[in-house]
Every structure is written in C-alpha cells, then in structure tokens.
Design a protein around this motif. Structure first.
Motif, PDB file in Angstrom:
ATOM      1  N   ASP A 101       8.633  -8.322   2.016  1.00 29.39           N
ATOM      2  CA  ASP A 101       8.260  -7.002   1.863  1.00 29.39           C
ATOM      3  C   ASP A 101       8.142  -6.210   3.081  1.00 29.39           C
ATOM      4  N   ALA A 103       6.799  -3.577   3.682  1.00 30.67           N
ATOM      5  CA  ALA A 103       5.143  -2.895   3.918  1.00 30.67           C
ATOM      6  C   ALA A 103       4.343  -3.826   4.533  1.00 30.67           C
ATOM      7  N   GLU A 104       4.632  -5.232   4.438  1.00 27.27           N
ATOM      8  CA  GLU A 104       3.691  -6.263   4.959  1.00 27.27           C
ATOM      9  C   GLU A 104       3.068  -5.800   6.256  1.00 27.27           C
ATOM     10  N   ASP A 105       2.130  -6.599   6.385  1.00 19.65           N
ATOM     11  CA  ASP A 105       1.457  -6.059   7.894  1.00 19.65           C
ATOM     12  C   ASP A 105       1.850  -7.223   9.194  1.00 19.65           C
ATOM     13  N   GLN A 131      13.822   0.132   6.007  1.00 23.76           N
ATOM     14  CA  GLN A 131      12.265   0.382   5.637  1.00 23.76           C
ATOM     15  C   GLN A 131      11.246  -0.204   6.127  1.00 23.76           C
ATOM     16  N   ARG A 132      11.785  -1.299   7.026  1.00 27.84           N
ATOM     17  CA  ARG A 132      10.599  -1.739   7.918  1.00 27.84           C
ATOM     18  C   ARG A 132       9.954  -0.892   9.070  1.00 27.84           C
ATOM     19  N   ARG A 134      10.081   2.384   8.725  1.00 25.18           N
ATOM     20  CA  ARG A 134       9.546   3.451   8.347  1.00 25.18           C
ATOM     21  C   ARG A 134       8.061   3.240   7.620  1.00 25.18           C
ATOM     22  N   ARG A 135       8.046   1.966   7.182  1.00 22.12           N
ATOM     23  CA  ARG A 135       6.721   1.550   6.589  1.00 22.12           C
ATOM     24  C   ARG A 135       5.861   0.778   7.644  1.00 22.12           C
ATOM     25  N   ARG A 136       6.259   0.182   8.544  1.00 18.43           N
ATOM     26  CA  ARG A 136       5.349  -0.670   9.762  1.00 18.43           C
ATOM     27  C   ARG A 136       5.977  -0.493  11.059  1.00 18.43           C
TER      28      ARG A 136
END
Length: 271
Positions: A101, A103-105, A131-132, A134-136
């Motif tokens: 994912d 979005a995972e931290d 996406q990585r 962008r989200r994290r």
C-alpha cells in the motif's frame, strides 16, 4: 564502478562477498537512524543483484528486531538473489503476494534495479512509486540509485523513477546521480565505503565526479551537505539535493575540475 567490480571478480573476489559488504554498509547506515525504522520496513526486491543487496539488508534488519517484509513481483531472479530470497523466507520474513500500500507509513527500501538498468520500469511499478511519493513523501530510500533513473546520464528511463529521501551509493559516486536532472529523485546522496583495495582507484578518471573523494583514510573529507555534524568514516559523503554539483566549495579535495552538469529538463520536480 562496474569496471572495478569486474576487475575484483576476475581476480577472485566472490560476488557473494561484495554483496555482503554492500548490504552490511547499508544496514549500518539505516540502523544509525532508528527513528526512520520505528514503523518497520518494506523492501522492494528486484530480480538482479540490486535485489540481492536488498534481501541481505532485509535479513540483517530482521535479525536486528526490525519488522520487515518484502515484495518482489518477478518470477525469476539471478541465482544468488534467488538463494537470498529462499533464505529470507526460511527466516520467516514475510513476502507480500501483492504490491504494498503506497499510503503505509513504514519505510520503503528500493532495491528493484541498480546502476545497470537501461529500460523503463514496468508501468505498474511506475504508478506504485509515483503514488508512494504523493502519499508518503520522504519515506523511501534507494540502494545505489533510484529505480527508473539512469546512473550514467541522470535521465529518467521512463516516465518516473523512485523518489528517494536518501540514496546510498556504494563504493563510488555515480556520474548520473549528481546531474541536475537527477537531484530531485536522488535526494540526499550518501556514499558508503566498501573497503575497496587501493589499486581500484586508479580506474577513476581525474575529472569524474566519483573521483571527488579520496580513498578512505587518505586526506580530508568534504563537508557533509544536507545534514548536521561532521562526516565520519562510515559516512564519507553526504550530498543534499538542494545543492547543485556546480556549488562544490573551492576547498573540495578533488583531482580536476568539477564537471559541468546537464541543464534541468524532463518532468516537474517531484518534491
């Protein structure tokens, strides 16, 4: 660096030995910043020896008590990498059956493709890396060079590359990683010493960026850009993406002029 490695292997150094040296240096660098590892790590494993490096890092972090899992979307791996993959599974390290994912931290470690890559990434991997970021943003580090970026020219091989907070370059600084077009993808550039024999350095051309650093233990080290505190033997070079290659200070210990860098081009800066 490829020529130096070929010379070492031709004179009897096992590939396994160099892989262990590289991965142990990366592991030590990661463990020196434990706050980044609190949420665990996801290791992206390629089919070649960059993936082998990544699996050894995964093994060492796992044995140090860090929660580790890995993802490798490839059916075939080079024999040495395949053996490391088999051993990682035997140790109980989880292999993801689907892409992680974005979005995972936890921290992502990019070991998909190394300095020899010459083709664009698979579109699905490009989308995942995009996406990585962008989200994290700031939660990915790269082994030797970001996947999707040419280590010789500093140009993207496809649409995007892995966008690293830190790139751990092994042995020598690669020319492409200090080009203007590469800086936003490379992030903080740290050279990790591999304890190469002194004779290896004769292959460095005097006007090449990888010749900016003397062999370990010979002469002064450059200032540590992009971080606080002095450079150490384990952290021979630290390059911040905010600094252009042309901004090297006049007291930099180099054998020849700082090379000109390419004009910025390509997609907008991902940061």
């Amino acid at each position: 660096m490829a020529a130096i490695e070929a010379d070492l292997f031709a004179h009897g150094l096992p590939v396994e030995a160099l892989m262990e040296k590289a991965a142990l240096a990366i592991t030590a660098a990661l463990l020196s910043a434990p706050s980044r590892l609190k949420q665990g790590v996801t290791v992206l494993v390629g089919p070649g020896h960059n993936g082998g490096d990544a699996l050894v890092v995964a093994r060492e972090l796992h044995q140090a008590g860090i929660p580790v899992r890995f993802w490798s979307p490839f059916e075939r791996h080079k024999p040495l990498t395949a053996r490391h993959l088999e051993y990682a599974l035997w140790l109980g390290i989880e292999r993801l059956s689907a892409a992680p994912d974005p979005a995972e931290d936890n921290l992502w470690i990019d070991g998909l493709f190394g300095i020899g890559q010459s083709r664009p990434l698979d579109p699905s991997i490009e989308v995942l890396l995009e996406q990585r970021q962008r989200r994290r943003p700031g939660r990915l580090v790269a082994i030797d060079g970001p996947s999707g970026l040419c280590a010789d020219s500093g140009q993207l091989l496809g649409r995007v590359a892995a966008c690293a907070q830190t790139t751990y370059t092994l042995g020598l600084i690669k020319q492409g990683l200090v080009q203007d077009t590469a800086l936003a993808w490379v992030g903080e550039l740290r050279r990790l010493d591999l304890g190469l024999p002194k004779g290896c350095w004769k292959r460095c051309r005097p006007n090449s960026p990888w010749a900016w650093l003397p062999p370990t233990g010979t002469g002064p080290r450059p200032p540590s850009w992009g971080r606080s505190g002095p450079s150490t033997a384990a952290d021979d070079c630290c390059w911040c993406a905010a600094a252009s290659a042309t901004a090297a200070p006049s007291n930099w210990p180099c054998w020849g002029p700082v090379p000109a860098v390419a004009a910025a081009s390509g997609p907008p800066c991902p940061r």
